[in-house]
Design a protein around this motif. Structure first.
Motif, PDB file in Angstrom:
ATOM      1  N   TRP A 181       0.824  -1.199   0.000  1.00 51.70           N
ATOM      2  CA  TRP A 181       0.000   0.000   0.000  1.00 51.70           C
ATOM      3  C   TRP A 181       0.866   1.261   0.000  1.00 51.70           C
ATOM      4  O   TRP A 181       0.563   2.245  -0.664  1.00 51.70           O
ATOM      5  CB  TRP A 181      -0.940  -0.017   1.197  1.00 51.70           C
ATOM      6  CG  TRP A 181      -2.002   1.031   1.120  1.00 51.70           C
ATOM      7  CD1 TRP A 181      -2.144   2.125   1.921  1.00 51.70           C
ATOM      8  CD2 TRP A 181      -3.070   1.096   0.173  1.00 51.70           C
ATOM      9  NE1 TRP A 181      -3.236   2.867   1.540  1.00 51.70           N
ATOM     10  CE2 TRP A 181      -3.828   2.251   0.465  1.00 51.70           C
ATOM     11  CE3 TRP A 181      -3.468   0.282  -0.891  1.00 51.70           C
ATOM     12  CZ2 TRP A 181      -4.945   2.621  -0.260  1.00 51.70           C
ATOM     13  CZ3 TRP A 181      -4.590   0.657  -1.621  1.00 51.70           C
ATOM     14  CH2 TRP A 181      -5.310   1.802  -1.306  1.00 51.70           C
ATOM     15  N   SER A 182       1.945   1.214   0.749  1.00 51.89           N
ATOM     16  CA  SER A 182       2.885   2.337   0.749  1.00 51.89           C
ATOM     17  C   SER A 182       3.487   2.535  -0.635  1.00 51.89           C
ATOM     18  O   SER A 182       3.586   3.663  -1.134  1.00 51.89           O
ATOM     19  CB  SER A 182       3.983   2.093   1.791  1.00 51.89           C
ATOM     20  OG  SER A 182       4.937   3.128   1.772  1.00 51.89           O
ATOM     21  N   HIS A 198       2.140   1.586  -3.417  1.00 50.95           N
ATOM     22  CA  HIS A 198       1.059   1.990  -4.318  1.00 50.95           C
ATOM     23  C   HIS A 198       0.907   3.513  -4.310  1.00 50.95           C
ATOM     24  O   HIS A 198       0.727   4.135  -5.362  1.00 50.95           O
ATOM     25  CB  HIS A 198      -0.235   1.318  -3.864  1.00 50.95           C
ATOM     26  CG  HIS A 198      -1.249   1.136  -4.947  1.00 50.95           C
ATOM     27  ND1 HIS A 198      -0.971   0.557  -6.168  1.00 50.95           N
ATOM     28  CD2 HIS A 198      -2.582   1.460  -4.992  1.00 50.95           C
ATOM     29  CE1 HIS A 198      -2.067   0.525  -6.915  1.00 50.95           C
ATOM     30  NE2 HIS A 198      -3.052   1.079  -6.228  1.00 50.95           N
ATOM     31  N   GLY A 199       0.978   4.106  -3.132  1.00 48.17           N
ATOM     32  CA  GLY A 199       0.914   5.557  -3.038  1.00 48.17           C
ATOM     33  C   GLY A 199       2.127   6.221  -3.646  1.00 48.17           C
ATOM     34  O   GLY A 199       2.019   7.254  -4.323  1.00 48.17           O
ATOM     35  N   ASP A 257      -4.139   6.317  -6.156  1.00 50.48           N
ATOM     36  CA  ASP A 257      -4.989   6.885  -5.120  1.00 50.48           C
ATOM     37  C   ASP A 257      -4.923   6.044  -3.846  1.00 50.48           C
ATOM     38  O   ASP A 257      -5.300   4.870  -3.845  1.00 50.48           O
ATOM     39  CB  ASP A 257      -6.439   6.951  -5.632  1.00 50.48           C
ATOM     40  CG  ASP A 257      -7.374   7.652  -4.658  1.00 50.48           C
ATOM     41  OD1 ASP A 257      -6.890   8.160  -3.630  1.00 50.48           O
ATOM     42  OD2 ASP A 257      -8.582   7.698  -4.941  1.00 50.48           O
ATOM     43  N   VAL A 258      -4.425   6.637  -2.771  1.00 50.51           N
ATOM     44  CA  VAL A 258      -4.438   5.983  -1.461  1.00 50.51           C
ATOM     45  C   VAL A 258      -5.154   6.884  -0.452  1.00 50.51           C
ATOM     46  O   VAL A 258      -4.909   6.797   0.751  1.00 50.51           O
ATOM     47  CB  VAL A 258      -3.015   5.635  -0.978  1.00 50.51           C
ATOM     48  CG1 VAL A 258      -2.406   4.543  -1.836  1.00 50.51           C
ATOM     49  CG2 VAL A 258      -2.110   6.876  -0.967  1.00 50.51           C
ATOM     50  N   SER A 259      -6.021   7.752  -0.964  1.00 51.19           N
ATOM     51  CA  SER A 259      -6.801   8.655  -0.120  1.00 51.19           C
ATOM     52  C   SER A 259      -7.901   7.876   0.586  1.00 51.19           C
ATOM     53  O   SER A 259      -8.022   6.650   0.457  1.00 51.19           O
ATOM     54  CB  SER A 259      -7.406   9.770  -0.971  1.00 51.19           C
ATOM     55  OG  SER A 259      -8.390   9.233  -1.844  1.00 51.19           O
TER      56      SER A 259
END
Length: 617
Positions: A376-377, A379-380, A385-387
């Motif tokens: 996830w880190s 991916h951002g 979009d990791v909002s």
């Protein structure tokens, strides 16, 4: 050695010509070639799987030599029969036109309909036959070290310029059909994986081949991907369960994308119950592989070989028997499904995000992540979009990376996921009083707190009335700068849901005037500003168009010299008038303010919505 198992392959996208010895061509690991009537009406794949921009997997590099003359064609169709007796055309399998005496060989791949059309020089083929080989440059199915292949009877002396039709061809036994089925699962993956080149890994200039070993005859046979040898091993019945085969291919693909830096599997349980908490590493490895299988078949329902199935779209907060968080395989699977918005059969409160499969694939391609949190880190970092919009997809599956569900001005929400704590966020944008309010649904009881920071460490105010009374926290943005706030709703008793709303003041109640407004059942409160003068008495009344729904009235005031009073809970009201739960009807409050300034007039819809009138006299 690690590199010894990696055959260097160069993918070509056209039909290639090659020359091998006859001995190699006649190797037969899978039984003789059977024959069935050719039929172009037999379909294999739904239209969504076949795209025009998927490159050919090509032929293995070791078969590339000088082209031979081309004046004659060999045509036909390749298919296999699955465990249910259904026939499928086989795509991208290698077909070799061979000569029994000279060893002359020209090879090509079947198309999406399982058909082949290979051009060759008739003069070099006096004892012609074909061999179908379960291998191309990108994947193969082998029995130990021998690749499965099936050969036709010999046909003598093809006529130059003619077409030799081999008709419909198929494996001649159950074992051969299973091997062909396993090969076709590899083709399903090839068609669905996002391609930017001719390799599984778009970073590669030299492609790797997925090697599938079936059946596993090791001392301890099992379905698994061996990252040390780089081989997928399958038990005897497993090709009858394509999603289980695809799961193992998913492991092989991760190893390819990670350039052999496969996450450590020590400590991962075997078997690995997907609903049980294990470790973040194990949940990521196995969760990715199952998600990959589901994504390749465009479904959220995993079909196991024993006839059972699991819908990984279904689990959420409170699902019995499923552990929470990113240490649980099922939760990682569900989060990846919701991120890519695969088909859903349930109403999902927290998930409102969608992104293409290619976005997930891109991050795996460019980073080596051993946990979902690390993914996830990354991916951002890749710009995806990791909002909160995307974090909701994770939170739907009990993975909470500081998700704060946005509250929109005047829009009531009713969370359906029965977790004891829900976190929200909103932004004040106008210089007026505003409130965040919640109304529990009987017989539940929830309490409300508001924080100044996303991590919810800087406390501002709370409201914790018992039962189904409306809790609210009011904010004076006339004095406090506009900005972000983070409410937290905590379950005190009962598991039923609640309504929650953020609303900003949009009207000012003037002296000797009235304002009307409406509340839906999902809207717990409303707020208006009014300017009061110290020492001057004022009466504010609230009436309803119907007495069926009751409402209460609160006056909120603060001290300009004390910023801590700019955010306050219901219990800090300077005056209030509570609705009668029996008679309903109008309520009013008369009081004398001690300070001149803008006060907040808060109305709570204690028993649902309605049409209301506020009057100042």
């Amino acid at each position: 050695m690690r590199l010894a198992r990696r055959t260097i392959l160069t993918v070509v996208v056209a039909v290639l010509c090659a020359l091998l010895s006859p001995a190699v061509g006649r190797a037969d690991s899978g039984g003789g070639l059977g024959a069935v009537a050719a039929s172009s009406a037999v379909a294999k794949r739904p239209a969504w799987q076949v795209t025009n921009d998927v490159p050919s997997p090509g032929l293995p590099a070791q078969q590339r030599v000088a082209p031979l003359a081309c004046d004659t064609h060999a045509v036909g169709n390749w298919s296999y029969t699955d465990q249910a007796g259904v026939r499928h055309n086989g795509m991208n399998i290698q077909v070799q036109v061979r000569d029994h005496l000279t060893g002359a060989l020209i090879a090509g791949l079947t198309n999406s309909a399982g058909n082949f059309d290979i051009c060759f020089g008739a003069a070099q083929f006096t004892q012609l036959y074909i061999t179908v080989k379960a291998a191309n440059a990108s994947w193969q199915v082998q029995n130990g070290t021998g690749v499965y292949n099936w050969s036709s009877p010999i046909r003598a002396n093809p006529v130059p310029g003619s077409t030799v039709n081999f008709g419909g061809t198929t494996p001649g036994d159950t074992a051969g059909n299973r091997a062909a089925h396993a090969f076709d699962v590899g083709n399903d993956a090839w068609l669905r994986v996002p391609h930017s080149g001719s390799c599984w890994d778009p970073k590669d200039t030299v492609c790797r081949q997925v090697q599938i070993d079936w059946p596993d005859v090791r001392a301890n046979p099992q379905d698994e991907y061996d990252p040390t040898a780089g081989i997928v091993h399958l038990l005897t019945p497993t090709p009858d369960a394509p999603m289980e085969v695809m799961h193992e291919i998913g492991h092989a693909l991760m190893d390819d994308l990670y350039n052999d830096a496969f996450p450590p599997t020590a400590g991962c349980p075997k078997p690995h119950p997907p609903n049980a908490a294990s470790t973040a590493v194990c949940a990521w490895i196995e969760g990715w592989a199952t998600f990959f299988s589901l994504a390749m078949y465009h479904t959220s329902v995993f079909l196991f070989g024993n006839g059972t199935s699991t819908d990984f779209e279904f689990p959420t907060w409170g699902t019995n028997g499923v552990a929470n968080g990113d240490v649980t395989e099922t939760r990682v699977i569900g989060a990846l499904l919701d991120l890519t918005d695969l088909p859903s059969t349930t109403t999902e409160f927290w998930d409102h995000h969608t992104e293409p499969l290619g976005a997930v694939f891109a991050t795996l391609t460019h980073h080596v992540d051993n946990t979902f949190a690390s993914f996830w880190s990354s991916h951002g970092a890749d710009g995806f979009d990791v909002s909160d919009d995307a974090l909701g997809s994770l939170y739907q599956n009990t993975i909470d990376y500081q998700y704060r569900r946005p509250l929109l001005d005047g829009v009531g929400q009713s969370p359906t996921a029965p977790t004891p704590v829900h976190n929200f966020g909103f932004n004040t944008a106008v210089h007026s009083w505003s409130v965040v309010a919640l109304r529990p649904l009987a017989p539940a009881d929830y309490d409300l707190s508001v924080y100044d920071d996303r991590a919810q460490t800087s406390f501002l105010g709370y409201s914790s009335l018992a039962g189904q009374a409306v809790d609210f926290v009011a904010i004076d943005s006339n004095l406090r700068p506009v900005g972000d706030y983070y409410p937290q709703v905590v379950q005190y008793a009962g598991a039923v849901s609640y309504y929650v709303e953020y609303v900003a003041g949009s009207q000012t109640l003037q002296p000797a005037s009235s304002n009307t407004f409406h509340l839906d059942d999902s809207q717990p409160a409303a707020v208006q500003d009014t300017v009061l003068t110290a020492g001057v008495p004022v009466t504010i009344s609230l009436t309803e168009a119907s007495v069926i729904s009751t409402a209460s009235l609160f006056i909120m005031g603060d001290d300009p010299s004390t910023p801590a009073t700019f955010v306050q809970g219901r219990g800090s009201a300077v005056a209030q008038a509570l609705a009668s739960p029996i008679s309903g009807g109008p309520v009013s409050v008369t009081f004398t303010p001690t300070r001149t300034g803008r006060y907040g007039v808060v109305v709570t819809g204690d028993n649902g919505g309605g049409d209301y009138t506020l009057t100042r006299s």
